[in-house]
Design a protein around this motif. Structure first.
Motif, PDB file in Angstrom:
ATOM      1  N   VAL A   1       0.824  -1.222   0.000  1.00 58.25           N
ATOM      2  CA  VAL A   1       0.000   0.000   0.000  1.00 58.25           C
ATOM      3  C   VAL A   1       0.855   1.269   0.000  1.00 58.25           C
ATOM      4  CG1 VAL A   1      -1.932  -1.172   1.146  1.00 58.25           C
ATOM      5  CG2 VAL A   1      -0.252   0.083   2.528  1.00 58.25           C
ATOM      6  N   CYS A   2       0.176   2.391  -0.118  1.00 57.81           N
ATOM      7  CA  CYS A   2       0.815   3.703  -0.268  1.00 57.81           C
ATOM      8  C   CYS A   2       1.864   3.968   0.826  1.00 57.81           C
ATOM      9  CB  CYS A   2      -0.262   4.786  -0.222  1.00 57.81           C
ATOM     10  SG  CYS A   2       0.414   6.451  -0.253  1.00 57.81           S
ATOM     11  N   SER A   3       3.063   4.301   0.391  1.00 57.92           N
ATOM     12  CA  SER A   3       4.149   4.472   1.360  1.00 57.92           C
ATOM     13  C   SER A   3       4.020   5.783   2.147  1.00 57.92           C
ATOM     14  CB  SER A   3       5.510   4.378   0.668  1.00 57.92           C
ATOM     15  OG  SER A   3       5.603   5.269  -0.411  1.00 57.92           O
ATOM     16  N   TYR A   4       3.296   6.748   1.629  1.00 58.82           N
ATOM     17  CA  TYR A   4       3.039   7.969   2.409  1.00 58.82           C
ATOM     18  C   TYR A   4       2.340   7.624   3.729  1.00 58.82           C
ATOM     19  CZ  TYR A   4       3.884  11.791  -1.030  1.00 58.82           C
ATOM     20  OH  TYR A   4       4.420  12.710  -1.870  1.00 58.82           O
ATOM     21  N   VAL A   5       1.340   6.760   3.607  1.00 57.35           N
ATOM     22  CA  VAL A   5       0.548   6.409   4.788  1.00 57.35           C
ATOM     23  C   VAL A   5       1.442   5.746   5.833  1.00 57.35           C
ATOM     24  CG1 VAL A   5      -1.429   5.081   5.635  1.00 57.35           C
ATOM     25  CG2 VAL A   5      -1.498   6.055   3.337  1.00 57.35           C
TER      26      VAL A   5
ATOM     27  N   GLY B   1      -9.951  13.160  -4.868  1.00 57.51           N
ATOM     28  CA  GLY B   1      -9.016  12.608  -5.846  1.00 57.51           C
ATOM     29  C   GLY B   1      -8.218  11.415  -5.386  1.00 57.51           C
ATOM     30  N   CYS B   2      -8.447  10.931  -4.181  1.00 57.60           N
ATOM     31  CA  CYS B   2      -7.679   9.770  -3.728  1.00 57.60           C
ATOM     32  C   CYS B   2      -8.479   8.967  -2.726  1.00 57.60           C
ATOM     33  CB  CYS B   2      -6.361  10.210  -3.098  1.00 57.60           C
ATOM     34  SG  CYS B   2      -5.546   8.874  -2.203  1.00 57.60           S
ATOM     35  N   TYR B   3      -8.683   7.694  -3.053  1.00 56.23           N
ATOM     36  CA  TYR B   3      -9.399   6.795  -2.163  1.00 56.23           C
ATOM     37  C   TYR B   3      -8.646   6.596  -0.841  1.00 56.23           C
ATOM     38  CZ  TYR B   3     -10.857   2.525  -0.090  1.00 56.23           C
ATOM     39  OH  TYR B   3     -11.253   1.620   0.847  1.00 56.23           O
TER      40      TYR B   3
ATOM     41  N   SER C   1       3.277   3.470  -5.149  1.00 57.86           N
ATOM     42  CA  SER C   1       2.355   3.773  -4.054  1.00 57.86           C
ATOM     43  C   SER C   1       0.955   4.155  -4.493  1.00 57.86           C
ATOM     44  CB  SER C   1       2.886   4.968  -3.259  1.00 57.86           C
ATOM     45  OG  SER C   1       3.753   4.532  -2.269  1.00 57.86           O
ATOM     46  N   CYS C   2       0.852   4.823  -5.629  1.00 56.74           N
ATOM     47  CA  CYS C   2      -0.323   5.655  -5.840  1.00 56.74           C
ATOM     48  C   CYS C   2      -1.219   5.191  -6.971  1.00 56.74           C
ATOM     49  CB  CYS C   2       0.143   7.087  -6.096  1.00 56.74           C
ATOM     50  SG  CYS C   2      -1.211   8.227  -6.288  1.00 56.74           S
ATOM     51  N   ASN C   3      -2.284   4.474  -6.623  1.00 59.06           N
ATOM     52  CA  ASN C   3      -3.226   4.051  -7.656  1.00 59.06           C
ATOM     53  C   ASN C   3      -3.931   5.232  -8.290  1.00 59.06           C
ATOM     54  OD1 ASN C   3      -2.766   1.321  -7.538  1.00 59.06           O
ATOM     55  ND2 ASN C   3      -4.340   0.940  -5.991  1.00 59.06           N
ATOM     56  N   SER C   4      -4.147   6.271  -7.524  1.00 55.83           N
ATOM     57  CA  SER C   4      -4.848   7.432  -8.049  1.00 55.83           C
ATOM     58  C   SER C   4      -4.105   7.996  -9.258  1.00 55.83           C
ATOM     59  CB  SER C   4      -4.962   8.489  -6.949  1.00 55.83           C
ATOM     60  OG  SER C   4      -5.559   9.640  -7.458  1.00 55.83           O
ATOM     61  N   PHE C   5      -2.817   8.106  -9.137  1.00 57.08           N
ATOM     62  CA  PHE C   5      -2.012   8.554 -10.267  1.00 57.08           C
ATOM     63  C   PHE C   5      -1.767   7.431 -11.272  1.00 57.08           C
ATOM     64  CE2 PHE C   5      -0.339  12.630  -8.595  1.00 57.08           C
ATOM     65  CZ  PHE C   5      -0.191  13.315  -9.798  1.00 57.08           C
TER      66      PHE C   5
HETATM   67  S1  SF4 Z   1      -2.728  10.460  -3.814  1.00 60.43           S
HETATM   68 FE1  SF4 Z   1      -1.438   8.676  -4.078  1.00 60.43          FE
HETATM   69  S2  SF4 Z   1       0.348   9.112  -2.877  1.00 60.43           S
HETATM   70 FE2  SF4 Z   1      -1.268  10.500  -2.172  1.00 60.43          FE
HETATM   71  S3  SF4 Z   1      -2.209   9.398  -0.454  1.00 60.43           S
HETATM   72 FE3  SF4 Z   1      -3.334   8.934  -2.318  1.00 60.43          FE
HETATM   73  S4  SF4 Z   1      -2.420   6.984  -2.958  1.00 60.43           S
HETATM   74 FE4  SF4 Z   1      -0.980   7.912  -1.557  1.00 60.43          FE
END
Ligand code: SF4
Ligand code: SF4
Lengths: 426, 392
Positions: A86-90, A121-123, A363-367
């Motif tokens: 999953v997203c490394s930011y989290v 813009g992000c789940y 990390s980012c499915n949104s992107f």
């Molecule tokens: S936009 Fe992408 S990088 Fe940012 S929190 Fe959502 S999944 Fe993670």
């Protein structure tokens, strides 16, 4: 870069950030309320109109990575049961919170008085704040920003967001801060946002010139920092963007390129458009791979995650809640894939690009989900050669310098060969 | 040749339809009903009532499982994105979904959200709609927003189908799906109470087939199945009763479901094909039907990883509640690899389960996983532990 080599605006920004983190550290004593929220769809003017200080967890995560701290935080989160997938930011944020919440500048971050979950813009944002709510056990308020699936915001979508702000968010902010909603204060702040946005757009669009006085990806990360985070609508933000614009205009007048980790980039061989966020763990090394080859980025989509001002949007003080709804809706990752492709196509043409590059992050499915289709579509529409490279945001395990360098070198050779009409190397 | 038992006949029918990558049953139905059109929908929840009210056939698009060779799909998705979208794209690019006049993409996660845009780019002739499910908990504002969205969908599908959605057609569709929901609740009840009589693979196949054929065909077969089950007491088996959590979107391979049950576990609750059970109970038939449908979702959607949890205690309590309701002994967290909703939720759900002393194990799969040895061992050890020491 030593402080001497840095642009004045960069030093200004450093001071603003340091001061902001100092205030955050002191918040438990000064009793300034603290609201955590995300970059896309951030309602900074509204938060600040209640005298609260915003904390943007993505900014903490990326800055932790730039300072070499993210790996330890991610490891701690994974040890605590978080998946590698999953997203490394989290995970970086959770790890940081568990390690005492010492922020990237070394100061302690206060606990939130409110988590303002702007679901824009992000789940993953939803899960991120559900997880943080477990850490902090604090109130959470939710704002749903409908996705522009058909390419635009409908009146119903706009009304839904504006009503949620009025009926849900404002009461939650009043409760968390103990202050009444003050629309005049909000309007003043929005007017400052608008002026700063004009300056930012002038800066971003300066890249239409040859040579470009800015790098619109790596460099733009610094330029958008204040407006994407705590400083939109503030006096400091306004002053920063005025100074930045002057600086860039002077550079443009002297036909100079931007400062880069490989020195000033005046001789610009390749003008690129880039899609996707950068890598933060090796930010300067990554940038150097471009700069050393004479590649300058003239437009990027990442610099639009916190607002698409270059497409014409400005905050409108005459309609404070409506304008906040418009702002949220237009953030880059809240746009449909066809709308994202159109933006990229437009950038390629308007910024006279030689090529188009996707940096896809794990990390980012949104992107990332759909970027391969976007790549083909932009190539088809513009006739420009595209390239696709991969790494991650703040997880260094997915940054392979040798691989990236190889890919980039072959790509630049290919651009060179096209230009000279030579055979394209395999 | 002996006739198959009524139950075997239903299961064979379901397996054939559920495993058919060419959607022959749906195509045959359209061929028999000239002018009728079909609308596909991705997991997890789509308001099928509206599709039916427009006179269209709703068709669940749940990927290609382990039988589909991915030839084109990998050119669309990076290795770090779950398997489902690449098999869906494979189905589409190979022409297997060309009978769909519309495709609906619910707000399940960003992969499905962005797949809607991919569809817009690669199949511009198909009607694509992103269904922005209301999040944030039960509020009148959210219900109003969702009702508007449903209204747009109804108008669009009516136009595509050439048959306007009316109050009457909506009420008929709601009643029809209330019957489906009630049957499915009954199937789940029977499995929960006597799991040895309803193997989960059969239940899964029946539900999966039900998302491809006209509702009436499903209702008929599901009733026949229930009747056959009622008539057969079966042999009571003493297995560990488990709830499977996390496989609500990309479906596990059938082999995995069988493996878990053959390793000594009885699945007594799950979230497979969750859209079927997303709305808890009947949607009221009186009053404004769109409003009723909207409020049913906003007020009564079952709590799950694709929806925001407004209750701060909700995540921690959820597993305990589900385990108690199913009288289960333990939980298997089974998620598709790279599945954001399931994997981001897992630490919270697991912490709640552990705090309530509920035994749990976790694994990840992909719809095309072919080797089950590791799952067999894990599930077997888990079942043994539960039976011997109550999971300690
Ligand atoms: S936009 Fe992408 S990088 Fe940012 S929190 Fe959502 S999944 Fe993670
Ligand atoms: S398996 Fe998970 S991540 Fe993949 S499409 Fe489904 S919900 Fe999204």
């Amino acid at each position: 870069m030593s402080d001497q080599d840095k642009d004045r605006s960069m030093l200004l920004q450093k001071e603003m950030l340091a001061e902001h983190y100092r205030r955050l550290e002191a918040a438990p004593e000064t009793r300034e309320p603290v609201v955590y929220t995300f970059v896309p769809g951030n309602l900074t003017e509204l938060i600040r109109s209640f005298g609260a200080l915003p904390v943007l967890p993505e900014i903490n995560a990326l800055q932790s990575a730039m300072r070499g701290k993210s790996q330890g935080y991610i490891a701690a989160a994974e040890k605590g049961g978080h998946s590698e997938d999953v997203c490394s930011y989290v995970k970086c944020d959770i790890g940081m919170a568990r390690a005492g919440n010492v922020g990237p500048t070394g100061t302690r971050l206060p606990k939130p008085d409110l988590l303002l979950l702007s679901y824009t813009g992000c789940y993953t944002f939803m899960k991120w704040f559900e997880l943080l709510r477990e850490e902090y056990r604090c109130p959470t308020v939710f704002l749903q920003v409908p996705y522009e699936g058909d390419g635009s915001q409908t009146p119903a979508m706009r009304a839904y967001v504006a009503r949620q702000i009025r009926e849900t968010l404002i009461p939650a902010l009043e409760k968390a801060t103990g202050r009444r909603y003050d629309e005049d204060r909000l309007k003043e702040s929005l007017a400052r946002s608008r002026a700063a946005e004009d300056d930012l757009v002038a800066v971003l669009q300066s890249a239409r010139k040859t040579p470009s006085p800015i790098d619109a990806y790596f460099g733009a990360v610094y330029y958008v920092g204040p407006i994407f985070s705590a400083f939109r609508g503030t006096e400091e933000g306004l002053a920063y963007y005025r100074a930045l614009r002057e600086e860039v205009e002077q550079r443009a007048a002297r036909a100079e390129g931007p400062a880069t980790p490989a020195g000033r980039l005046d001789a610009q061989k390749y003008r690129l458009v880039v899609e996707g966020p950068p890598n933060w763990t090796h930010f300067r090394e990554f940038w150097r791979m471009f700069a050393e080859e004479g590649a300058v980025v003239v437009a990027s989509t990442y610099s639009k995650v916190g607002g698409t001002y270059d497409l014409g949007f400005r905050h409108d003080p005459a309609d404070p809640l409506g304008t906040l709804a418009d702002y949220c809706s237009g953030c880059y990752t809240n746009r449909s894939l066809p709308a994202r492709v159109e933006m990229l196509e437009r950038y390629c043409r308007e910024y006279s690009a030689d090529g188009f590059l996707v940096h896809s992050v794990k990390s980012c499915n949104s992107f990332s989900a759909g970027q391969l289709t976007m790549l083909r579509e932009v190539e088809r529409r513009t006739g420009l050669p595209g390239a696709f490279i991969e790494s991650d945001l703040v997880d260094a395990r997915y940054f392979s310098a040798a691989n990236l360098k190889n890919r980039l070198e072959s790509y630049f050779q290919m651009l060179e060969a096209r230009r000279t009409g030579a055979a394209v190397p395999a | 040749m002996t006739e198959p038992s009524p139950r075997a006949a239903v299961v064979d029918w379901a397996a054939q339809i559920a495993e058919d990558l060419d959607f022959a049953a749906a195509r045959a139905h359209l061929a028999e009903n000239p002018g009728r059109k079909a609308a596909g929908y991705l997991p997890v929840y789509a308001p099928r009532e509206i599709v039916r009210a427009a006179g269209m056939l709703p068709v669940g698009v749940h990927g290609g499982g382990d039988r589909l060779e991915i030839i084109r799909g990998d050119a669309f998705y990076q290795s770090y994105i779950c398997h489902l979208p690449r098999s869906v794209i494979e189905l589409a690019q190979s022409g297997r979904l060309d009978f769909l006049s519309a495709v609906l993409f619910p707000a399940t996660c960003d992969v499905i959200r962005n797949l809607s845009g991919t569809w817009q780019l690669v199949s511009p002739e198909v009607y694509v709609r992103y269904l922005d499910l209301p999040q944030g908990g039960a509020s009148e504002l959210a219900a109003e927003f969702w009702k508007e969205e449903l209204g747009v969908l109804a108008a669009d599908l009516g136009r595509i189908a050439g048959r306007a959605v009316t109050g009457d057609s909506l009420r008929e569709a709601i009643a029809a799906y209330n019957a489906v929901r009630s049957l499915i609740r009954e199937l789940y009840r029977v499995r929960r109470e006597t799991p040895w009589r309803v193997p989960s693979e059969e239940l899964y196949l029946l539900l999966r087939a039900g998302e491809t054929v006209p509702l009436e065909a499903f209702v008929e077969r599901a009733r026949a199945y229930l009747a056959a089950v009622e008539a057969d007491a079966g042999r009571v088996r003493d297995k560990a009763r488990v709830v499977v959590v996390g496989a609500f979107c990309e479906p596990p391979p059938i082999g995995l479901i069988k493996t878990v049950e053959r390793a000594g576990c009885s699945i007594v609750d799950d979230d497979f094909l969750l859209g079927n059970r997303m709305i808890d109970g009947d949607v009221p038939l009186d009053g404004d039907p769109l409003g009723a449908l909207a409020r049913a979702f906003v007020g009564r959607a079952v709590r799950n990883s694709t929806l925001y949890e407004a209750d701060p205690e909700g995540k921690r309590r959820l597993i305990g509640e589900r385990v108690a309701a199913a009288r289960a002994d333990g939980v298997i967290f089974a998620s598709a690899s790279f599945c954001d909703p399931a994997l981001l939720d897992r630490p919270m759900l697991r912490a709640g389960a552990e705090a309530a002393c509920i035994p749990c194990i976790a694994f990840q799969f992909a719809e095309n996983t072919g080797q089950f040895q590791q799952f067999r061992e894990q599930a077997g050890t888990f079942a043994d532990a539960i039976k011997l020491w109550g999971g300690e």
